[in-house]
Scaffold this active site. Structure first.
Site, PDB file in Angstrom:
ATOM      1  N   ASP A 137       0.842  -1.195   0.000  1.00  0.00           N
ATOM      2  CA  ASP A 137       0.000   0.000   0.000  1.00  0.00           C
ATOM      3  C   ASP A 137       0.881   1.250   0.000  1.00  0.00           C
ATOM      4  O   ASP A 137       2.004   1.225   0.493  1.00  0.00           O
ATOM      5  CB  ASP A 137      -0.876   0.041   1.262  1.00  0.00           C
ATOM      6  CG  ASP A 137      -2.011  -0.977   1.234  1.00  0.00           C
ATOM      7  OD1 ASP A 137      -2.305  -1.530   0.157  1.00  0.00           O
ATOM      8  OD2 ASP A 137      -2.597  -1.223   2.305  1.00  0.00           O
ATOM      9  N   ARG A 193      -1.639  -0.656  -8.476  1.00  0.00           N
ATOM     10  CA  ARG A 193      -3.039  -0.356  -8.153  1.00  0.00           C
ATOM     11  C   ARG A 193      -3.166   1.167  -8.250  1.00  0.00           C
ATOM     12  O   ARG A 193      -2.323   1.893  -7.724  1.00  0.00           O
ATOM     13  CB  ARG A 193      -3.366  -0.806  -6.728  1.00  0.00           C
ATOM     14  CG  ARG A 193      -4.743  -0.340  -6.259  1.00  0.00           C
ATOM     15  CD  ARG A 193      -4.870  -0.385  -4.738  1.00  0.00           C
ATOM     16  NE  ARG A 193      -4.814  -1.718  -4.208  1.00  0.00           N
ATOM     17  CZ  ARG A 193      -4.375  -1.993  -2.965  1.00  0.00           C
ATOM     18  NH1 ARG A 193      -3.954  -1.030  -2.167  1.00  0.00           N
ATOM     19  NH2 ARG A 193      -4.343  -3.230  -2.534  1.00  0.00           N
TER      20      ARG A 193
HETATM   21  P1  FDA Z   1     -14.786   8.959  -3.245  1.00  0.00           P
HETATM   22  O1  FDA Z   1     -14.796   8.626  -1.784  1.00  0.00           O
HETATM   23  O2  FDA Z   1     -13.904  10.081  -3.712  1.00  0.00           O
HETATM   24  O3  FDA Z   1     -16.258   9.182  -3.692  1.00  0.00           O
HETATM   25  C1  FDA Z   1     -16.569   9.750  -4.968  1.00  0.00           C
HETATM   26  C2  FDA Z   1     -17.967   9.343  -5.379  1.00  0.00           C
HETATM   27  O4  FDA Z   1     -18.035   7.904  -5.507  1.00  0.00           O
HETATM   28  C3  FDA Z   1     -19.052   9.672  -4.386  1.00  0.00           C
HETATM   29  O5  FDA Z   1     -19.443  11.004  -4.480  1.00  0.00           O
HETATM   30  C4  FDA Z   1     -20.122   8.669  -4.785  1.00  0.00           C
HETATM   31  O6  FDA Z   1     -20.770   9.106  -5.947  1.00  0.00           O
HETATM   32  C5  FDA Z   1     -19.310   7.439  -5.123  1.00  0.00           C
HETATM   33  N1  FDA Z   1     -19.187   6.569  -3.941  1.00  0.00           N
HETATM   34  C6  FDA Z   1     -18.143   6.497  -3.096  1.00  0.00           C
HETATM   35  N2  FDA Z   1     -18.378   5.614  -2.114  1.00  0.00           N
HETATM   36  C7  FDA Z   1     -19.613   5.143  -2.329  1.00  0.00           C
HETATM   37  C8  FDA Z   1     -20.435   4.220  -1.659  1.00  0.00           C
HETATM   38  N3  FDA Z   1     -20.047   3.605  -0.543  1.00  0.00           N
HETATM   39  N4  FDA Z   1     -21.661   3.977  -2.175  1.00  0.00           N
HETATM   40  C9  FDA Z   1     -22.084   4.588  -3.277  1.00  0.00           C
HETATM   41  N5  FDA Z   1     -21.345   5.489  -3.954  1.00  0.00           N
HETATM   42  C10 FDA Z   1     -20.126   5.757  -3.501  1.00  0.00           C
HETATM   43  N6  FDA Z   1      -5.325   5.198  -0.839  1.00  0.00           N
HETATM   44  C11 FDA Z   1      -4.002   5.414  -0.611  1.00  0.00           C
HETATM   45  O7  FDA Z   1      -3.599   6.561  -0.429  1.00  0.00           O
HETATM   46  N7  FDA Z   1      -3.129   4.356  -0.599  1.00  0.00           N
HETATM   47  C12 FDA Z   1      -3.533   3.075  -0.824  1.00  0.00           C
HETATM   48  O8  FDA Z   1      -2.703   2.158  -0.806  1.00  0.00           O
HETATM   49  C13 FDA Z   1      -4.920   2.841  -1.069  1.00  0.00           C
HETATM   50  N8  FDA Z   1      -5.389   1.584  -1.307  1.00  0.00           N
HETATM   51  C14 FDA Z   1      -6.708   1.423  -1.675  1.00  0.00           C
HETATM   52  C15 FDA Z   1      -7.179   0.155  -2.041  1.00  0.00           C
HETATM   53  C16 FDA Z   1      -8.472  -0.006  -2.493  1.00  0.00           C
HETATM   54  C17 FDA Z   1      -8.946  -1.357  -2.926  1.00  0.00           C
HETATM   55  C18 FDA Z   1      -9.347   1.136  -2.581  1.00  0.00           C
HETATM   56  C19 FDA Z   1     -10.745   1.002  -3.095  1.00  0.00           C
HETATM   57  C20 FDA Z   1      -8.900   2.364  -2.172  1.00  0.00           C
HETATM   58  C21 FDA Z   1      -7.608   2.526  -1.694  1.00  0.00           C
HETATM   59  N9  FDA Z   1      -7.145   3.761  -1.276  1.00  0.00           N
HETATM   60  C22 FDA Z   1      -5.800   3.944  -1.056  1.00  0.00           C
HETATM   61  C23 FDA Z   1      -8.103   4.858  -0.982  1.00  0.00           C
HETATM   62  C24 FDA Z   1      -8.271   5.833  -2.144  1.00  0.00           C
HETATM   63  O9  FDA Z   1      -7.111   6.593  -2.303  1.00  0.00           O
HETATM   64  C25 FDA Z   1      -9.467   6.773  -1.885  1.00  0.00           C
HETATM   65  O10 FDA Z   1      -9.184   7.535  -0.726  1.00  0.00           O
HETATM   66  C26 FDA Z   1     -10.779   6.062  -1.678  1.00  0.00           C
HETATM   67  O11 FDA Z   1     -10.954   4.970  -2.540  1.00  0.00           O
HETATM   68  C27 FDA Z   1     -11.946   7.058  -1.886  1.00  0.00           C
HETATM   69  O12 FDA Z   1     -12.009   7.492  -3.215  1.00  0.00           O
HETATM   70  P2  FDA Z   1     -13.060   6.861  -4.262  1.00  0.00           P
HETATM   71  O13 FDA Z   1     -12.531   7.072  -5.623  1.00  0.00           O
HETATM   72  O14 FDA Z   1     -13.320   5.438  -3.887  1.00  0.00           O
HETATM   73  O15 FDA Z   1     -14.419   7.630  -4.084  1.00  0.00           O
END
Ligand code: FDA
Length: 307
Positions: free
Chosen positions: A134, A185
């Protein structure tokens, strides 16, 4: 809206010892955190993975822990990771593993950290497994990349890392790591970082994310698109469809407890889907980051707290 939600995220990411959320979380912790964490012990996590596999979802197993205070703790985590690599093989479940470099001692003793990670990666290689390192906050970015490159140079190629779309340095890092044959990733980035190192505007982070995905797909390099955001997921689905790219050329990744039915739906649609499954007692920092990412997660916690 963008400014409001960014303020919310920053506020939660700077939660300190006397905040109400932290006190409530620690008080009601296990119940609340249970939504995002597969259990405190390894057998519970293996059961959760078996259930995911039954829905066509692969896993990556994470033993929670970061920011440790002594190398003795790091040694304990290293032993636990060796144990969980063996447990995955023994259980016959479809899962690789994810670990954090500070959990293995990066902030305390970089060379000993390297040795700890190397032992885990070697064990995983023997068991035919893959290790994802990570990516944590920027004091550790270069050191993490260096560890992964060094392992590859030693012939331990069953290890990859994570690239964060919010960092200014990301484009160059991607080119370097593609060159070194390191599997990545792709994520937005979860930590509070200053403007000197990280893009602050959400829409620009998304543009960078799409760019990273395109770079991989266009060159036929297998990657993991880790996001719950429909903007990213729908864009990826359309891009592969428009360009005749196989669904096997990449995988979607999401976190345990978030959009679980959608994860299963994506798997039914024929996409490769991997769920990040954390377990263990050190759930608090992981849990706080999840709350910081999405107001709905906090609302869900507050609702659960009072029923
Ligand atoms: P974000 O939280 O920005 O949401 C954007 C939009 O997505 C929302 O407005 C909504 O529309 C939709 N959405 C989000 N969650 C939802 C839900 N529960 N239900 C419905 N809609 C939803 N970071 C890091 O710095 N180092 C790392 O090693 C990792 N590793 C990692 C592994 C995996 C498998 C994941 C999924 C994520 C990470 N992350 C990470 C975290 C990543 O950097 C980030 O902070 C989160 O994934 C949040 O960003 P998102 O793009 O998921 O959606």
């Amino acid at each position: 809206m963008e400014i409001g939600s960014e303020l919310y995220r920053k506020t939660l990411l700077t939660i300190t010892g006397n905040s109400l959320v932290e006190k409530l979380t620690l008080k009601y912790g296990k119940k609340l955190a249970g939504k995002f964490i597969a259990g405190q012990e390894l057998p519970e996590a293996i059961d959760a993975i078996r259930e995911l596999n039954g829905k066509g979802i692969m896993a990556t197993l994470d033993h929670l822990g970061e920011g440790i205070k002594s190398m003795r703790e790091a040694e304990g985590y290293r032993k636990e990771y060796v144990r969980l690599v063996q447990a995955i093989a023994a259980a016959g479940v479809v899962s690789n593993i994810s670990l954090k470099p500070t959990q293995m001692g990066l902030a305390l003793d970089p060379q000993a950290c390297y040795e700890n990670i190397r032992l885990v990666v070697k064990e995983a290689q023997q068991c035919g497994n893959f290790v994802r390192i990570d990516m944590e906050d920027t004091p550790f970015t270069q050191a993490t990349i260096d560890i992964v490159k060094r392992l590859h140079a030693e012939g331990l190629t069953n290890v990859g890392t994570v690239i964060q779309a919010y960092l200014h340095r990301t484009r160059q890092d991607i080119e370097d790591m593609i060159e070194a044959g390191i599997r990545l990733r792709l994520v937005k980035g979860a930590y509070k970082e200053p403007a000197e190192v990280a893009i602050q505007k959400k829409s620009a982070v998304i543009d960078n994310f799409k760019d990273m995905i395109r770079t991989h797909l266009d060159r036929g390099i297998y990657t993991a698109v880790a996001s719950h955001d429909d903007t990213i997921i729908d864009w990826t689905k359309k891009y592969v469809e428009d360009n005749g790219i196989s669904k096997d050329a990449f995988e979607f990744q999401m976190l345990y407890g978030l959009r679980m039915s959608y994860q299963a739906e994506l798997a039914r649609q024929g996409y490769r889907v991997r769920c990040y499954v954390p377990y263990g007692a050190m759930w608090y920092p992981y849990y706080t980051r999840r709350l910081a990412e999405k107001p709905a997660n906090l609302m869900m916690v507050l609702k659960n707290m009072f029923n």
